[in-house]
Design a protein around this motif. Structure first.
Motif, short mmCIF file in Angstrom:
data_model
loop_
_atom_site.label_atom_id
_atom_site.label_comp_id
_atom_site.label_asym_id
_atom_site.label_seq_id
_atom_site.Cartn_x
_atom_site.Cartn_y
_atom_site.Cartn_z
N ILE A 298 0.86 -1.36 0.14
CA ILE A 298 -0.12 -0.09 -0.04
C ILE A 298 0.87 1.32 -0.16
O ILE A 298 1.89 1.24 0.78
CB ILE A 298 -1.05 -0.02 1.33
N LYS A 299 0.44 2.25 -0.79
CA LYS A 299 1.47 3.42 -1.08
C LYS A 299 1.83 4.12 0.24
O LYS A 299 2.84 4.19 0.67
CB LYS A 299 0.97 4.27 -2.07
N ASN A 300 0.70 4.74 0.94
CA ASN A 300 0.59 5.28 2.07
C ASN A 300 -0.75 5.59 2.55
O ASN A 300 -1.75 5.02 1.90
CB ASN A 300 1.41 6.61 1.86
N GLU A 301 -0.82 6.00 3.86
CA GLU A 301 -2.45 6.27 4.44
C GLU A 301 -3.15 7.31 3.73
O GLU A 301 -4.14 7.64 4.29
CB GLU A 301 -2.11 6.58 5.93
N ASN A 302 -2.38 8.08 2.83
CA ASN A 302 -3.30 9.18 2.09
C ASN A 302 -3.75 8.61 0.76
O ASN A 302 -4.57 9.41 0.45
CB ASN A 302 -2.23 10.27 2.00
N GLN A 303 -3.70 7.12 0.46
CA GLN A 303 -4.22 6.71 -0.64
C GLN A 303 -5.84 6.80 -0.30
O GLN A 303 -6.42 6.65 0.85
CB GLN A 303 -4.05 5.49 -0.79
N THR A 304 -6.84 7.29 -1.32
CA THR A 304 -8.17 7.22 -1.22
C THR A 304 -8.91 5.90 -1.41
O THR A 304 -8.26 5.09 -2.26
CB THR A 304 -8.55 8.53 -2.02
N LEU A 305 -10.09 5.58 -1.02
CA LEU A 305 -11.14 4.41 -1.16
C LEU A 305 -11.22 4.13 -2.59
O LEU A 305 -11.19 3.14 -3.04
CB LEU A 305 -12.37 4.67 -0.51
N ASN A 306 -11.26 5.26 -3.49
CA ASN A 306 -11.33 4.99 -5.02
C ASN A 306 -9.89 4.46 -5.80
O ASN A 306 -10.23 3.85 -6.82
CB ASN A 306 -11.65 6.32 -5.89
N THR A 307 -8.99 4.26 -4.82
CA THR A 307 -7.82 3.46 -5.48
C THR A 307 -8.10 1.99 -5.16
O THR A 307 -7.60 1.16 -6.00
CB THR A 307 -6.71 3.82 -4.53
N PHE A 308 -8.96 1.49 -4.44
CA PHE A 308 -9.22 0.27 -3.99
C PHE A 308 -10.54 -0.22 -4.38
O PHE A 308 -10.67 -1.67 -4.60
CB PHE A 308 -9.04 -0.18 -2.46
N TYR A 309 -11.53 0.52 -4.58
CA TYR A 309 -13.03 0.20 -4.87
C TYR A 309 -13.58 1.05 -6.12
O TYR A 309 -13.20 2.39 -6.15
CB TYR A 309 -13.72 0.30 -3.70
N ASN A 310 -14.29 0.70 -6.91
CA ASN A 310 -15.16 1.28 -7.77
C ASN A 310 -16.23 1.89 -7.06
O ASN A 310 -17.56 1.12 -6.96
CB ASN A 310 -15.35 0.33 -8.98
N LEU A 311 -16.40 2.76 -6.54
CA LEU A 311 -17.32 3.37 -5.47
C LEU A 311 -18.71 3.77 -6.29
O LEU A 311 -19.80 3.89 -5.46
CB LEU A 311 -16.89 4.50 -4.89
N LYS A 312 -18.44 3.68 -7.53
CA LYS A 312 -19.74 4.02 -8.20
C LYS A 312 -20.60 3.03 -8.31
O LYS A 312 -21.80 2.94 -8.74
CB LYS A 312 -19.38 4.58 -9.71
N GLN A 313 -20.29 1.64 -8.10
CA GLN A 313 -20.80 0.72 -7.87
C GLN A 313 -21.82 0.49 -6.68
O GLN A 313 -22.54 -0.33 -6.69
CB GLN A 313 -20.16 -0.81 -8.02
N PHE A 314 -21.52 1.12 -5.80
CA PHE A 314 -22.24 1.33 -4.38
C PHE A 314 -23.25 2.16 -4.48
O PHE A 314 -23.03 3.21 -5.30
CB PHE A 314 -21.17 1.49 -3.43
N THR A 315 -24.29 2.24 -3.43
CA THR A 315 -25.20 3.05 -3.40
C THR A 315 -24.92 4.22 -2.73
O THR A 315 -23.94 4.20 -2.09
CB THR A 315 -26.45 2.32 -2.67
N ASN A 316 -25.56 5.37 -2.87
CA ASN A 316 -25.43 6.54 -2.35
C ASN A 316 -24.04 7.09 -2.88
O ASN A 316 -23.32 7.87 -1.92
CB ASN A 316 -25.38 6.42 -0.69
N TYR A 317 -23.50 6.99 -3.95
CA TYR A 317 -22.35 7.31 -4.32
C TYR A 317 -22.54 8.89 -4.56
O TYR A 317 -23.30 9.45 -5.22
CB TYR A 317 -22.08 6.90 -6.06
N GLU A 318 -21.30 9.51 -4.25
CA GLU A 318 -20.98 11.05 -4.64
C GLU A 318 -19.67 11.18 -4.58
O GLU A 318 -18.76 10.40 -4.04
CB GLU A 318 -21.73 11.86 -3.73
N PRO A 319 -19.10 12.40 -5.25
CA PRO A 319 -17.40 12.40 -5.36
C PRO A 319 -16.92 12.45 -3.86
O PRO A 319 -15.67 12.20 -3.62
CB PRO A 319 -17.41 13.73 -6.04
N LYS A 320 -17.65 13.01 -2.95
CA LYS A 320 -17.00 12.94 -1.61
C LYS A 320 -16.79 11.54 -1.18
O LYS A 320 -15.61 11.61 -0.34
CB LYS A 320 -17.94 13.58 -0.81
N LYS A 321 -17.13 10.55 -1.35
CA LYS A 321 -16.85 9.13 -0.89
C LYS A 321 -15.55 8.91 -1.58
O LYS A 321 -14.84 8.06 -1.10
CB LYS A 321 -17.95 8.14 -1.48
N ASP A 322 -15.02 9.17 -2.85
CA ASP A 322 -14.04 8.96 -3.51
C ASP A 322 -12.66 9.62 -2.57
O ASP A 322 -11.83 8.82 -2.80
CB ASP A 322 -13.82 9.62 -4.83
N SER A 323 -12.92 10.51 -2.05
CA SER A 323 -11.94 11.20 -1.21
C SER A 323 -11.52 10.95 0.11
O SER A 323 -10.60 11.53 0.75
CB SER A 323 -12.24 12.75 -1.42
#
Length: 553
Positions: A298-323
């Motif tokens: 894992i690169k570092n603790e500043n990696q965001t969730l969208n690095t590991f998951y396609n968050l658009k496939q989950f409900t209640n998606y919004e760009p804030k979740k990516d960050s």
């Protein structure tokens, strides 16, 4: 003859009332029920209703610090029908969200405590509030049960019960009534069940062996310390635990200058006992994240969730979740609408456990419009489960084998047991069970700045970040949170001693002092008790620090 007439009258009244009931209550078929309608009966342990006999109903009971006092309540109608009699204009759904049963506790004829139990309190298997006319709950238990009724019993004791239930014989009486709460107004119905029991309270007599400092046995990985300490203080501690002034403590271990100074076990625990320290196990997710980052998976603790998951496939998606960053989950400061301290939060852990997929549950959650990622601390167990999933999917052969190879084997930790998510991934939400001495190795690793037997198991940089006051804990004076470690300062004899520690439900704490050469492990089974963590702090402040720091050679 009188009993027969009374029973016939009850049946007649029941038929009349039943015409206006919302639900048809269960048939009263057992003779024990017919003979005890309107009674709160007491029994020793959980005796199944089909086996419950007149001779099982207690008239007296010796109440010990560890006992199995249960009640079985026999009614002539169901809870929802009683509530309907109070507010016939309300639907069953509304009634069950605004009311339940009221418990009143009397000791020696005096009302001591009354509680309107929460509308969500149920009565176990077979305890359907729509139709059931009988239920059982434990007031005290040695069986590992965790019921609202046991917490209610503790509140009764804390609100006057313990004071009046002193040595001697007392009469306990419990009365039950239905209640509803509408617009902050509570309406209480007629008495539906009551029962009495003579309680015998005997003084606890401790043996010399129970009080004296327990001798440390050879055969562990720990070198035994020859550091002097005040044995009288530890004998006072042992007496407090033995007298149950400090409740459900199972072990106290003290490491001084990297050596085993104190190893004490209580309440049937021993050196080989695997302790369920609940959320203290969350800290291991931080440790494994640090190792995975150090090894480049894992690169570092500043990696965001969208690095590991396609968050658009989950409900209640919004760009804030990516960050959302790994760091936000490590510091309990993500903007997910998840709060374990808020029972109405959609992300509360109690909503997660019944879900088929806990990671999906977390990532499906909406984002809280009042929060910013990294901006506000709010305890969020589901986020730690996501951390475990990230590690599991990025390290070779998954989290379980990786942890064994990179953490447990270097520390010679062999006696441990994971719990698992529904997807069979190690549960980083907590309940990683170990012996007290193995927990002590884990805590001492941080005290050693990540070094163990000459090997750098965890990088000093990660230990430093973990033991940094990353974020303030709201409504707690001078308490902070690091990377899944808590922070607090002990004031003792005019000096402040800063600590970082793991904490779990029940009063479980692994405490690492920053300046003092001291690590303390406290394990306890006081689950969901308000006194659990305060009594752990009391052990440190009133017994261990005085024994170690105050000792005059």
């Amino acid at each position: 003859m009188t009993r027969i007439i009374l029973f016939l009258l009850l049946c007649l009244c029941g038929k009349i009332a039943a015409q206006n009931d919302l639900y048809k209550a269960d048939e009263i078929t057992y003779d024990i029920h017919k003979a005890n309608i309107g009674k709160v009966t007491f029994m020793n342990g959980n005796i199944p209703l089909a086996e419950y006999k007149k001779t099982d109903i207690l008239k007296s009971f010796e109440l010990k610090p560890r006992s199995d006092l249960n009640i079985r309540v026999f009614m002539d109608n169901s809870v929802v029908n009683y509530l309907h009699q109070l507010a016939p204009e309300l639907s069953a759904e509304t009634l069950l969200k605004t009311g339940n049963l009221q418990f009143s506790f009397y000791v020696d004829g005096k009302l001591i405590y009354t509680e309107n139990i929460h509308h969500g309190c149920n009565f176990g298997s077979g305890g359907n509030k729509n139709t059931s006319t009988v239920f059982r709950v434990p007031l005290t238990s040695t069986k590992g049960e965790d019921w609202w009724a046991m917490n209610m019993w503790e509140r009764f004791k804390n609100n006057g019960g313990e004071k009046v239930l002193n040595t001697g014989t007392h009469e306990l009486k419990i009365e039950l009534r239905p209640y509803i709460k509408i617009d902050d107004t509570i309406k209480t119905g007629n008495l539906i069940a009551e029962g009495q029991l003579k309680l015998l309270i005997k003084p606890i007599v401790l043996t010399k062996k129970q009080i004296e400092v327990q001798q440390i046995q050879p055969g562990s990985d720990w070198e035994i310390s020859n550091q002097s300490f005040d044995k009288k203080k530890i004998e006072e501690l042992n007496s407090a635990i033995g007298n149950y002034n400090l409740k459900e403590i199972t072990s106290v271990v003290v490491i001084h200058n990297g050596k085993l100074l104190l190893e004490e076990y209580f309440n049937d625990a021993n050196r080989n006992t695997l302790h369920d320290t609940r959320s203290a196990g969350k800290s291991f997710a931080s440790t494994m994240m640090g190792i995975a980052i150090d090894e480049g998976f894992i690169k570092n603790e500043n990696q965001t969730l969208n690095t590991f998951y396609n968050l658009k496939q989950f409900t209640n998606y919004e760009p804030k979740k990516d960050s959302v960053k790994i760091r936000d989950l490590l510091t309990m400061s993500s903007a997910f609408e998840g709060s374990d301290s808020n029972g109405n939060s959609p992300g509360n852990e109690d909503n997660m456990y019944p879900a088929e997929n806990w990671v999906k549950f977390a990532l499906n959650l909406p984002m809280d419009k009042t929060k910013t990622n990294g901006g506000q601390w709010d305890y969020f167990t589901a986020g730690v489960v996501v951390l475990g999933d990230i590690i599991n999917k990025t390290v070779p052969q998954g989290l379980e084998k990786y942890a064994d190879e990179k953490l447990f084997k270097p520390l010679h930790i062999t006696n441990y047991q994971w719990q698992y998510t529904p997807q069979k991934v190690p549960n980083t939400a907590g309940s990683l069970q170990m012996t007290s001495l193995e927990y002590a190795k884990y805590a001492q690793l941080y005290k050693n700045n990540g070094l163990w037997n000459g090997k750098q198991v965890l990088s000093p940089e990660w230990v430093s970040k973990t033991f940094t006051k990353q974020i303030q804990i709201p409504e707690r004076n001078n308490e902070f949170y690091g990377y899944l470690f808590w922070n607090k300062t002990f004031a003792f004899e005019g000096k402040n001693y800063e600590t970082f520690y793991c904490a779990g439900n029940g009063g479980n704490q692994f405490i690492v002092f920053k300046e003092l050469p001291l690590v303390i492990i406290i394990t306890s089974k006081a689950y969901n008790k308000q006194y659990a963590h305060p009594q752990a702090e009391k052990i440190v402040k009133d017994y261990i620090l005085p024994a170690v720091l105050d000792y005059k050679r």
